[in-house]
Design a protein around this motif. Structure first.
Motif, short mmCIF file in Angstrom:
data_model
loop_
_atom_site.label_atom_id
_atom_site.label_comp_id
_atom_site.label_asym_id
_atom_site.label_seq_id
_atom_site.Cartn_x
_atom_site.Cartn_y
_atom_site.Cartn_z
N LYS A 1 6.05 2.60 7.39
CA LYS A 1 6.83 2.89 8.58
C LYS A 1 6.45 1.63 9.11
O LYS A 1 7.29 0.96 9.82
N VAL A 2 5.26 0.99 8.94
CA VAL A 2 4.94 -0.54 9.31
C VAL A 2 5.81 -1.54 9.05
O VAL A 2 6.40 -2.39 9.48
N ALA A 3 6.06 -1.40 7.66
CA ALA A 3 6.84 -2.52 7.04
C ALA A 3 8.39 -2.18 7.29
O ALA A 3 8.98 -3.24 7.26
N ALA A 4 8.60 -0.81 7.42
CA ALA A 4 10.02 -0.85 7.69
C ALA A 4 10.58 -1.22 9.02
O ALA A 4 11.58 -1.81 9.49
N GLU A 5 9.57 -1.03 10.29
CA GLU A 5 9.70 -1.30 11.34
C GLU A 5 9.75 -3.17 11.35
O GLU A 5 10.34 -3.55 12.44
N GLY A 6 9.40 -3.59 10.42
CA GLY A 6 9.31 -5.16 10.69
C GLY A 6 10.75 -5.38 9.79
O GLY A 6 10.94 -6.77 9.72
N THR B 1 0.82 -1.26 0.17
CA THR B 1 0.10 0.15 0.00
C THR B 1 0.85 1.47 0.10
O THR B 1 0.41 1.97 -0.76
N GLY B 2 1.93 1.22 0.80
CA GLY B 2 2.87 2.19 0.99
C GLY B 2 3.67 2.91 -0.54
O GLY B 2 3.52 3.85 -0.81
N ILE B 3 3.90 1.55 -1.13
CA ILE B 3 4.74 1.80 -2.34
C ILE B 3 3.74 2.35 -3.43
O ILE B 3 4.00 2.96 -4.25
N GLU B 4 2.54 1.62 -3.36
CA GLU B 4 1.48 2.08 -4.22
C GLU B 4 0.88 3.70 -4.39
O GLU B 4 0.98 4.29 -5.38
N LEU B 5 0.88 4.22 -2.86
CA LEU B 5 0.83 5.62 -2.87
C LEU B 5 1.81 6.52 -3.14
O LEU B 5 1.75 7.52 -3.77
N TYR B 6 3.17 6.07 -2.89
CA TYR B 6 4.07 6.51 -3.42
C TYR B 6 4.37 6.75 -4.90
O TYR B 6 4.81 7.73 -5.31
N ASN B 7 4.08 5.95 -5.41
CA ASN B 7 3.92 5.67 -7.12
C ASN B 7 2.98 6.55 -7.57
O ASN B 7 2.97 6.79 -8.74
N ILE C 1 3.64 7.32 3.89
CA ILE C 1 4.69 7.16 5.18
C ILE C 1 4.15 6.24 6.40
O ILE C 1 4.95 5.51 6.76
N PRO C 2 2.75 6.39 6.67
CA PRO C 2 2.40 5.31 7.69
C PRO C 2 2.49 3.97 7.40
O PRO C 2 3.06 3.27 8.37
#
Length: 323
Positions: free
Chosen positions: A49-54, A31-37, A45-46
């Motif tokens: 962050k979830v995936a990055a923290e993992g 979802t994050g990359i979809e929004l970024y693209n 960003i939110p």
């Protein structure tokens, strides 16, 4: 209930809970990359962050990118995301960290502390990418090109079937790079590599190959690759295919289909993060709507929902490394 059963129940609940975490992180990353693209960096960003923290190094890279683009410079949070990613071997993050002297934070004299100097990150990036290139990895060869500026690496990457490199090489030839004895030889090289990129699944390559075919009067090929680009979610492809179905360009040979035209162009209205796709759709949709019945409009709205559910998300397909 016996202690054994209680213990087994606990293990089952614990296992199920943990099994859900990676999926949650993957969904957040997607979802994050979809929004970024879609140029919606702040909204991304939110989720990132979830995936990055993992611990996902790619999500960490995109988190750094989203923060940097939102702030217009690398702050401490972006720097940490890049570093977490780079320490896992992510060359894209290493490249960003090596470029910090050219970042706005340097001009403002507030760049955050790094675990390595930019020069050290550059050396680590080259070492990591060169090892991948030595193993025949096309993406690593492309990264060697980005790190060195040596077009030999771009050609090697293209020859090893990396679609982005094939697209970039074709684009460089199209813009006059390198020497060709005959204009036809240059045109053939552009067509060869753009076709390879398109067939490799790169949507930018698809649209540019469609243009090549249009200029050769191959209208069937042009229509085919324009439709493929739309089906891949590329905003330019969706607009081009959708608008052509409205009858705007009869010389292209697309069938008149107001319902599908309206359905596809309506998808672009969600692109409110940037770019011109939403504005273009808002401009042409009323003109198409004037020619439609209410029943057709209702059918188009249903078709739009079905398309969105059955196709990849809309994307501008920005370069992973800003160019």
């Amino acid at each position: 209930m016996s202690k054994t059963l209680v213990y087994l129940l606990f293990l089952t609940v614990y296992a199920n809970a943990n099994a859900g975490v990676p999926q949650e992180q993957k969904t957040a990353k997607d979802t994050g990359i979809e929004l970024y693209n879609q140029f919606k960096a702040i909204s991304a960003i939110p989720y990132l962050k979830v995936a990055a923290e993992g611990g996902d190094d790619d999500a960490q890279y995109y988190l750094g990118e989203a923060i940097r683009k939102n702030k217009r410079y690398i702050d401490e949070e972006a720097q940490q995301a890049y570093q977490d990613s780079a320490k896992q071997g992510n060359v894209y993050s290493m490249i960003r960290l090596s470029q910090i002297d050219n970042d706005l934070c340097s001009a403002m004299s507030n760049c955050p502390e790094s675990e390595r100097t930019p020069k050290e990150w550059l050396e680590v990036a080259k070492d990591t990418a060169s090892k991948g290139a030595a193993q025949g990895n096309g993406e690593s060869m492309y990264l060697m090109y980005e790190l060195s500026g040596d077009k030999t690496w771009l050609k090697k990457s293209a020859e090893h079937n990396y679609p982005l490199a094939q697209y970039l090489l074709a684009t460089e030839y199209k813009e006059g790079a390198d020497f060709f004895w005959l204009p036809s030889s240059r045109a053939n090289a552009v067509e060869h590599w753009m076709k390879a990129s398109a067939e490799g699944g790169y949507p930018r390559g698809m649209m540019n190959y469609a243009e090549v075919l249009y200029n050769k009067k191959d209208l069937e090929g042009f229509r085919n690759w324009t439709e493929k680009a739309a089906e891949a979610g590329y905003t330019e492809g969706v607009f081009g295919y959708g608008y052509s179905l409205s009858g705007k360009y009869p010389e292209q040979g697309f069938p008149l289909d107001l319902v599908k035209s309206y359905a596809l162009l309506s998808l672009l209205l969600e692109l409110d993060g940037g770019g011109s796709a939403k504005d273009a759709a808002e401009y042409v949709l009323p003109k198409i709507k004037e020619k439609m019945t209410q029943l057709q409009i209702t059918e188009a709205e249903k078709m739009s929902s079905v398309w969105k559910a059955s196709h990849p998300p809309l994307s501008f397909f920005p370069f992973k490394l800003s160019r």
